[in-house]
Scaffold this motif. Structure first.
Motif, short mmCIF file in Angstrom:
data_model
loop_
_atom_site.label_atom_id
_atom_site.label_comp_id
_atom_site.label_asym_id
_atom_site.label_seq_id
_atom_site.Cartn_x
_atom_site.Cartn_y
_atom_site.Cartn_z
N ASP A 78 -41.27 -52.96 23.71
CA ASP A 78 -40.47 -52.02 24.48
C ASP A 78 -40.14 -50.80 23.62
N PHE A 79 -40.59 -49.65 24.06
CA PHE A 79 -40.26 -48.39 23.39
C PHE A 79 -39.49 -47.51 24.36
N ASN A 80 -38.46 -46.85 23.88
CA ASN A 80 -37.78 -45.85 24.69
C ASN A 80 -37.15 -44.81 23.79
N GLY A 81 -37.07 -43.61 24.28
CA GLY A 81 -36.48 -42.52 23.53
C GLY A 81 -36.01 -41.43 24.46
N ASN A 108 -43.35 -50.27 28.31
CA ASN A 108 -43.26 -51.72 28.20
C ASN A 108 -44.67 -52.28 28.19
N THR A 109 -45.08 -52.84 27.04
CA THR A 109 -46.43 -53.37 26.89
C THR A 109 -46.35 -54.86 26.57
N PRO A 110 -47.00 -55.72 27.35
CA PRO A 110 -46.94 -57.15 27.10
C PRO A 110 -47.51 -57.54 25.73
N ALA A 132 -52.06 -59.25 31.25
CA ALA A 132 -51.06 -58.30 30.76
C ALA A 132 -50.75 -57.27 31.84
N ASP A 133 -49.47 -57.05 32.10
CA ASP A 133 -49.07 -56.10 33.12
C ASP A 133 -47.86 -55.32 32.59
N GLY A 134 -48.03 -54.05 32.30
CA GLY A 134 -46.96 -53.23 31.73
C GLY A 134 -46.69 -52.01 32.58
N LYS A 135 -45.76 -51.19 32.10
CA LYS A 135 -45.43 -49.95 32.81
C LYS A 135 -44.75 -49.00 31.83
N ASN A 178 -45.32 -41.20 35.51
CA ASN A 178 -44.89 -42.56 35.80
C ASN A 178 -46.10 -43.48 35.82
N LEU A 179 -46.18 -44.37 34.83
CA LEU A 179 -47.24 -45.38 34.80
C LEU A 179 -46.74 -46.59 35.56
N SER A 180 -47.09 -46.65 36.83
CA SER A 180 -46.58 -47.73 37.67
C SER A 180 -47.35 -49.02 37.49
N GLU A 181 -48.54 -48.93 36.88
CA GLU A 181 -49.33 -50.15 36.67
C GLU A 181 -50.21 -49.99 35.44
N LEU A 182 -50.07 -50.93 34.51
CA LEU A 182 -50.94 -51.06 33.35
C LEU A 182 -51.37 -52.51 33.32
#
Length: 385
Positions: A78-81, A108-110, A132-135, A178-182
């Motif tokens: 989890d990265f945020n800034g 958010n990367t699994p 793996a499913d991130g956003k 917005n990356l709604s699906e990774l």
């Protein structure tokens, strides 16, 4: 981040506009927020020391195992800034006005993704079913805010003063992603099969609004309480260069390093007339207690009512301010939970030079130990009247 009950003058519009209406006749009539800025970056896995150590280095099997162990029990990276610059803020009596620009990013990367990339024995990849499913995403926005707080004369026998307030904000959107699906999936049967998908919305240019609402009370001479909702109503229509993109791929190989038998991919971008988004809707409840003329305590509970900020949990914050001298304020606090920020320790100083107050602060005390976070803020304001 324990400001709902105690934020005053040029800060009240953000935390609780109703505070502008509490005892406003006894407070400075005119306060000017000259300039302020703040920056914060955080993640839950990698420290700055680890980044400097591994960056550009050919990773050994031991290095890969060490990096994977740094996840601990966390299932995702989890990265945020975020960063903000406020160019101007003015409070006059029970009204305030503010102009600023800010932005934030999240990802958010699994952990499975790192399992695949950093597997000490890459030939075993695909021997199990990995999904793996991130956003993620980010925004850069200019805001112009107008706020007011107004006393209401109810419960006067039991409560010294009650006020209500509202903040109306105009938002100009600079950039939105917005990356709604990774999504990624890899499995092994008679061959290695991998599929993936990226779905994103992105735009440059938009207009919108937000409305904050709050209630504040001075219960006794020393006790304060407040409740507010930031962006109770909000909407930004990203109508310039608005697009939606979806990219898919699939690969079938003898093994992860073998000759590819079958590879397919597609990339589709659709121009949209408009993409509509909300701002983070945050409910806050707080209390403040003026123990003595030199010691102030505060506590806040914060809860996100939408998922705009990514993975967010309720936050509990406590803080204290000590006036050690006529012109020096010491501040400290801690919080648990929140928008991917976990446990935080904060510290700050305030210098009062005549009618000017200079504040600096950081919630990076925990980050000094782990090296996974950094934050700093500074602001200057002047009580003119």
């Amino acid at each position: 981040r324990a400001q709902t009950a105690i934020a005053e003058n040029t800060e009240a519009y953000y935390w609780n506009p109703a505070n502008l209406g509490i005892n406003y006749k006894l407070k400075p009539k005119l306060t000017i927020y000259a300039i302020g800025f703040g920056v914060r970056v955080a993640n839950n896995v990698f420290s700055s020391a680890a980044y400097n150590h591994y960056n550009g280095k050919k990773l050994t099997v031991k290095d890969k195992k060490t990096i994977l162990k740094s996840f601990g029990g966390d299932p995702t990276f989890d990265f945020n800034g975020d960063a903000e610059v406020r160019a101007l803020g003015v409070q006059y009596r029970n009204y305030s006005f503010a102009v600023g620009v800010g932005g934030g990013a999240r990802l958010n990367t699994p952990k499975e993704v790192f399992d695949i990339i950093l597997s000490p024995d890459p030939y075993t990849i695909g021997s199990k079913d990995l999904r793996a499913d991130g956003k993620g995403g980010g925004d850069a926005i200019v805001h112009v805010a107008l706020a007011g707080g107004f006393p209401v004369h109810i419960f006067e026998k039991n409560i010294r003063e009650i006020a209500v307030g509202t903040t109306v904000q105009y938002y100009y959107g600079i950039q939105h992603v917005n990356l709604s699906e990774l999504f990624g999936h890899i499995e092994k049967s008679d061959s290695v099969n991998a599929i993936g998908r990226v779905r994103a919305q992105h735009a440059a240019g938009g207009n919108g609004f937000g409305v904050n609402f709050g209630i504040s009370a001075q219960i006794t001479k020393d006790w304060f309480a407040g409740i507010s909702c930031q962006n109770l109503f909000s909407n930004i229509a990203w109508s310039t260069e608005a697009k939606q993109t979806q990219a898919d791929y699939s690969v079938r190989s003898d093994d992860i390093f073998g000759v590819k038998k079958n590879k397919q991919s597609s990339d589709t971008t659709i121009n949209k007339e408009s993409i509509s988004t909300e701002m983070p809707r945050i409910l806050r409840v707080g209390a403040g207690y003026q123990i003595t003329s030199k010691i102030l305590l505060a506590m806040d509970f914060e809860h996100y009512l939408n998922s705009v900020a990514g993975k967010a949990s309720p936050r509990l914050s406590t803080g204290a301010e000590f006036k050690t001298a006529k012109n020096l304020l010491l501040r400290t606090g801690m919080s648990v939970g929140g928008d991917n920020r976990g446990f935080n320790l904060a510290g700050g100083l305030g210098w009062i030079i005549g009618k000017t107050t200079i504040n600096i602060a950081t919630n990076n005390l925990e980050g000094i130990v782990t090296g996974r976070r950094f934050s700093f803020s500074l602001d200057v304001k002047v009580s003119v009247l």
